[in-house]
Design an enzyme around this catalytic site. Structure first.
Site, PDB file in Angstrom:
ATOM      1  N   ARG A  39       0.859  -1.185   0.000  1.00 12.61           N
ATOM      2  CA  ARG A  39       0.000   0.000   0.000  1.00 12.61           C
ATOM      3  C   ARG A  39       0.889   1.227   0.000  1.00 12.61           C
ATOM      4  NH1 ARG A  39      -3.792  -1.985   4.778  1.00 12.61           N
ATOM      5  NH2 ARG A  39      -1.855  -3.134   5.136  1.00 12.61           N
ATOM      6  N   ASP A  61       2.228   5.076  -0.276  1.00 15.20           N
ATOM      7  CA  ASP A  61       1.753   6.371   0.229  1.00 15.20           C
ATOM      8  C   ASP A  61       1.524   7.378  -0.896  1.00 15.20           C
ATOM      9  OD1 ASP A  61       1.609   5.924   2.964  1.00 15.20           O
ATOM     10  OD2 ASP A  61       3.740   6.378   3.275  1.00 15.20           O
ATOM     11  N   ARG A  73      11.626   5.399   3.273  1.00 17.05           N
ATOM     12  CA  ARG A  73      11.880   6.833   3.272  1.00 17.05           C
ATOM     13  C   ARG A  73      12.644   7.269   4.531  1.00 17.05           C
ATOM     14  NH1 ARG A  73       6.118   9.163   2.332  1.00 17.05           N
ATOM     15  NH2 ARG A  73       7.181  11.121   2.821  1.00 17.05           N
TER      16      ARG A  73
END
Lengths: 269, 269
Positions: free
Chosen positions: B50, B52, B202
């Site tokens: 999923r 972002d 990230r």
């Protein structure tokens, strides 16, 4: 007046081409407007290649004359500040001699072309490739390409509005490769010549695509060339896969350019 | 009901992320809406990862259940037709067993990250890379990265809203390379794990950037990891350089997928 060489990268999508035009956005116009923010007044810049609407550049080279003796790095930074948010970036900058000329001093232009072979629409590369919905025979295209390399009358492969004095040019390199080395989906073309005719690259790529999909035999490219007749050309392919990759000069003006000012960071240990 | 696996490429820019949300454009919502054009009614699809808001995919994998026994190539074509002009493309499609699950059957996820080191703004790659205006020390970043590979408690590197039951994960690969092999300007990260925590990639890239610019020493990455404390993490980097590159299954569902239908052209000679 100090003269500066600028290496320019741009996305051709929003522009009517390199050349300044009344009432149309152009790359030349964008850079000249940015120069006017630094030194008021009219600016006219010259470039190695005048790209058409929608054509991109990785290494277009232009020159400008300014009254102040700018540090190349500062000039690059100031221009990029005023060019935002347009997709035009000065990626290098150097002081050059007053008789150095971005167009007339160039001894070679290099173009590249990206062709994507797949049915599903491009997402990240939309507007940056020419997409065809079928596979192409790379070996046949490479064979067809061999007929175009060398010193030829390229009348077949130039647009009817081409302003070049002569249709005779020397194509020094025309290579096509499978970019990922996996039989697709992207083909990369690389072309080198002292200079090109108007629409020459797009006429060549459009013709070789016909060979790749089996509509033409490789030797049909030679017949088209020998016809010396625009009507014998395959279709001119769209602009969005085409990139002015590099302009080559007897001495690279950028060896002591603005990027030399960028030092590597000190390592902390 | 026949079940189909879809390989999905998308540009994350216009979307609030993969997951369907009320009143926000999402990739899941776009594909489910396209499915509803083929077979009326509500559709719910599941995906390997999923992503972002702003995160891209090269090889996201999803599955859907349909009532008709579609030929995979036809299903892919029909979905791409209805997805236009959104930057989402079904790049492969295959029939799978009714108990095959895009999320639960996946045994590995692969992410890549593009980092551009230069001051001049990106043009062609705008929105597709994380750009930093300085050079980074690749060797220091590679040394810092070694501390993260393996089986660890990644509490430091997960977002406070991460829903994973455990912060303990095995990072099987974290490689950083100089993409052009010329000391820049682009660094490419590749990460592989069975699964990732929310914001893990990230958080890792943002931390390693600190090492690359000399603000952290490579061994500070180990200290951050061992702190098991979100506050010890470097800054989470922006999403636009991140790509869900691939989802790996015990058996590749796409070996006999829709792309197998695409034949090479017959050569004319």
């Amino acid at each position: 007046m100090p003269r500066f060489a600028l290496k320019v990268e741009y996305h051709g999508g929003p522009f009517s081409g390199w050349q300044r035009q009344r009432d149309q956005p152009s790359v030349q116009g964008a850079i000249e407007a940015a120069l006017a923010r630094l030194e008021p007044g009219a600016h006219t810049i010259a470039a190695a290649g005048r790209t058409d609407a929608g054509v991109h550049a990785l290494g277009q080279v232009a020159h400008c004359d300014l009254s102040r003796d700018w540090a190349p790095f500062r000039l690059m930074e100031a221009l990029n500040y005023h060019l935002k948010p347009q997709p035009v970036a000065i990626v290098d900058c150097a002081a050059v001699a007053p008789n150095w000329h971005a167009r007339f001093s160039a001894q070679e232009r290099r173009y590249s072309f990206r062709l994507l072979m797949r049915r599903a629409p491009a997402t990240h590369d939309a507007g940056l490739v020419w997409q065809v919905p079928h596979m192409l025979d790379l070996a046949a295209m490479q064979e067809g390409a061999t007929h175009l390399v060398g010193h030829h009358d390229f009348t077949t492969f130039r647009s009817s509005i081409c302003q070049s004095a002569s249709p005779v040019k020397t194509l020094d390199m025309l290579e096509i490769r499978d970019v990922a080395g996996q039989g697709g989906p992207e083909l990369g073309f690389e072309l080198r010549a002292r200079s090109f005719l108007h629409n020459q690259v797009r006429s060549i790529v459009g013709t070789l695509e016909r060979v790749g999909r089996g509509a033409w035999a490789p030797q049909d490219v030679r017949r088209a060339l020998e016809a010396r007749n625009r009507a014998a050309c395959g279709p001119v392919c769209p602009p969005q896969g085409l990139y002015l990759a590099e302009a080559v000069y007897p001495e690279d003006p950028f060896t002591r350019g603005a990027l030399a000012d960028q030092a590597a960071p000190a390592r902390k240990s």
